[in-house]
Each structure stands twice: as structure tokens, then as C-alpha cells.
Design a protein around this motif. Structure first.
Motif, PDB file in Angstrom:
ATOM      1  N   ILE A   1       0.849  -1.199   0.000  1.00  0.00           N
ATOM      2  CA  ILE A   1       0.000   0.000   0.000  1.00  0.00           C
ATOM      3  C   ILE A   1       0.882   1.245   0.000  1.00  0.00           C
ATOM      4  N   LYS A   2       0.563   2.167  -0.899  1.00  0.00           N
ATOM      5  CA  LYS A   2       1.332   3.416  -0.959  1.00  0.00           C
ATOM      6  C   LYS A   2       0.402   4.608  -0.884  1.00  0.00           C
ATOM      7  N   LYS A   3       0.898   5.700  -0.343  1.00  0.00           N
ATOM      8  CA  LYS A   3       0.172   6.968  -0.396  1.00  0.00           C
ATOM      9  C   LYS A   3       0.737   7.760  -1.554  1.00  0.00           C
ATOM     10  N   ALA A   4      -0.134   8.543  -2.193  1.00  0.00           N
ATOM     11  CA  ALA A   4       0.347   9.323  -3.343  1.00  0.00           C
ATOM     12  C   ALA A   4      -0.295  10.698  -3.349  1.00  0.00           C
ATOM     13  N   ASP A   5       0.437  11.642  -3.932  1.00  0.00           N
ATOM     14  CA  ASP A   5      -0.081  12.998  -4.098  1.00  0.00           C
ATOM     15  C   ASP A   5       0.018  13.315  -5.588  1.00  0.00           C
ATOM     16  N   ASN A   6      -1.111  13.551  -6.242  1.00  0.00           N
ATOM     17  CA  ASN A   6      -1.117  13.779  -7.688  1.00  0.00           C
ATOM     18  C   ASN A   6      -0.402  12.659  -8.444  1.00  0.00           C
ATOM     19  N   GLY A   7      -0.580  11.419  -7.976  1.00  0.00           N
ATOM     20  CA  GLY A   7       0.011  10.276  -8.675  1.00  0.00           C
ATOM     21  C   GLY A   7       1.459  10.009  -8.334  1.00  0.00           C
ATOM     22  N   ILE A   8       2.096  10.853  -7.533  1.00  0.00           N
ATOM     23  CA  ILE A   8       3.497  10.623  -7.147  1.00  0.00           C
ATOM     24  C   ILE A   8       3.521  10.049  -5.729  1.00  0.00           C
ATOM     25  N   ILE A   9       4.235   8.925  -5.580  1.00  0.00           N
ATOM     26  CA  ILE A   9       4.281   8.248  -4.276  1.00  0.00           C
ATOM     27  C   ILE A   9       4.897   9.169  -3.223  1.00  0.00           C
ATOM     28  N   THR A  10       4.206   9.270  -2.101  1.00  0.00           N
ATOM     29  CA  THR A  10       4.772  10.046  -0.988  1.00  0.00           C
ATOM     30  C   THR A  10       5.208   9.127   0.156  1.00  0.00           C
TER      31      THR A  10
END
Ligand code: C5P
Length: 227
Positions: free
Chosen positions: A138-147
Motif C-alpha cells: 500500500i502506498k500513499k500518493a499525491d497527484n500520482g506521485i508516491i509520498t
């Protein structure tokens, strides 16, 4: 330990891409919600079944209940705009009892073993929910970029049933209305009261019939049960 089960059944067919309540769609020879009802009808510890239904669907649902001899159905409550409203309507309708199980009518493959463990745990701790470990990364992303990549060892995919002592869930449901809080499950309402909620490990088969692919999976589960 006996319990009462509350089944929200007043949803739609939007994500299922059906033009009616998805619970009325058939898996082989009968509608989805009947499989769910039969699990509780067959459980000796289940004392009463209450359903939240849309007013316009009450008659058709009740006809199936009679046809399939689901004698434990004690009553219906009016479904609301949100699932949480439907559940609360049922909670306010049922007579006081020891343990209440809240279960999505759209999860027909719940196992007896998980139900029993949930009820026992709720009796001991007040609140218990079915969940399975997260399988994927599971990843978090901001505007499609992994954060961030989240440590999945601490993550659970939450299901229903969720089991509570009657007083606790009623108090939590009332507090949520008063505060205008809308949660995505009942546990959230109890967590807000700072009451611990215990996870009971469930099965991956306990899938919610939500999108069209789930029907394919549901049929495969039923076929595997016949063999
Ligand atoms: O839409 P979803 O599948 O997440 O809904 C979970 C359960 O809640 C379903 O059994 C559905 O019928 C029920 N529901 C309800 N009232 C609503 C929305 C959903 O009883 N307003």
C-alpha cells in the motif's frame, strides 16, 4: 452466547452497474441477500434478524423471507440515505439485547466460525470486528506521485460482521448523529468514544458483492462449496 443481527439491505446497484438493488441480483438460483439470511437462520445462537430495507422493496424482500422460511426475521426498519442511517434505524428498532452483530447483507459468504468468535469477543470486550490482513503493498500518493509506502504489517482490511454490546453501539450511534459524524463502519463510531475495538481475523472469502467481478467470484465460491 446469543445475539441479534442487524442487516443493512437498503443500498443501490450503482457500483454493481445494476438498475436495481444489487442484493436482489441472483447468484445461481436465488438473490444475494438470501444466502446471507440463511447463514443466520441456520446459526442456533442467532435469536433475531432485523433488516433495514427501502420502503418500496419491503414487500418483495418479505416475500422471499416467507418463501425461503427465514423465520428469524423479527422486523424491518426503513433504510436511510447512508448505510449508517440504515443501521441506526435498525438499532433503534430492536429490543434491548446482549450482543448485536451488524452485517452487510451484501456479504453472503461469512463463516459460522468468524461469527462465533466475534460474538464471544464482543461479550468479553464490548466491540469486535472482522478483518483480514492487507495482501498488497500500500502506498500513499499525491497527484500520482508516491509520498509514502505504508508498513502493511499494521494494516487490516475491515469487513463486517462487527459485533458490539447493545448499550455501547446504541450510545455510539446516537453520539454520531448528535455530532453530525458520518463513518464508513460502526467501529469508527465506537472508536470515537475511545472504546477499544478488537480485531477478529476473518476469511478472504467474506467479500462484499460490490462490483460486477464480485459476482464471478461469488459464483466460484458457491461452486467450491458444493464440491
Ligand atoms: O454499498 P455497500 O455495498 O457498501 O453497502 C453495504 C451494505 O449496506 C449493503 O448490504 C447495502 O444494501 C447496505 N446499505 C443500506 N443503506 C444505504 C446504503 C447501503 O442499507 N443507504
Amino acid at each position: 452466547m446469543n445475539y441479534t443481527v442487524v442487516l443493512p439491505a437498503a443500498g443501490s446497484g450503482k457500483r454493481m452497474k445494476a438498475n436495481k438493488n444489487k442484493l436482489l441480483l441472483e447468484l445461481f438460483d436465488k438473490p444475494i441477500f438470501l444466502y446471507t439470511l440463511e447463514v443466520f437462520q441456520q446459526d442456533p445462537a442467532c435469536e433475531a434478524i432485523w433488516l433495514a430495507v427501502k420502503e418500496e422493496e419491503r414487500q418483495i424482500i418479505d416475500q422471499y423471507v416467507t418463501k425461503y422460511k427465514i423465520t428469524k426475521v423479527h422486523g424491518y426498519a426503513d433504510g436511510g440515505m447512508e448505510r449508517q442511517d440504515s443501521v441506526r434505524a435498525c438499532l433503534e428498532a430492536i429490543p434491548p439485547c446482549g450482543v448485536v452483530l451488524v452485517h452487510d447483507a451484501a456479504r453472503p459468504f461469512i463463516s459460522q466460525d468468524v461469527i462465533t468468535r466475534l460474538v464471544e469477543t464482543a461479550k468479553a470486550c464490548g466491540a469486535a470486528i472482522a478483518a483480514v490482513p492487507v495482501k498488497d503493498t500500500i502506498k500513499k500518493a499525491d497527484n500520482g506521485i508516491i509520498t509514502e509506502t505504508v508498513d502493511r504489517n499494521a494494516l487490516w482490511m475491515v469487513q463486517t460482521p462487527q459485533a458490539f454490546t447493545y448499550d455501547l453501539i446504541l450510545k455510539a450511534a446516537k453520539a454520531a448523529v448528535e455530532d453530525g459524524f458520518l463513518g464508513t463502519d460502526e467501529a469508527m463510531l465506537v472508536e470515537r468514544l475511545n472504546h477499544p475495538v478488537q480485531i477478529v481475523e476473518s476469511t478472504y472469502e467474506n467479500v462484499k458483492m460490490t462490483t460486477p467481478e464480485d459476482l464471478i467470484y461469488g459464483k466460484a465460491i458457491l461452486e467450491s462449496q458444493i464440491q
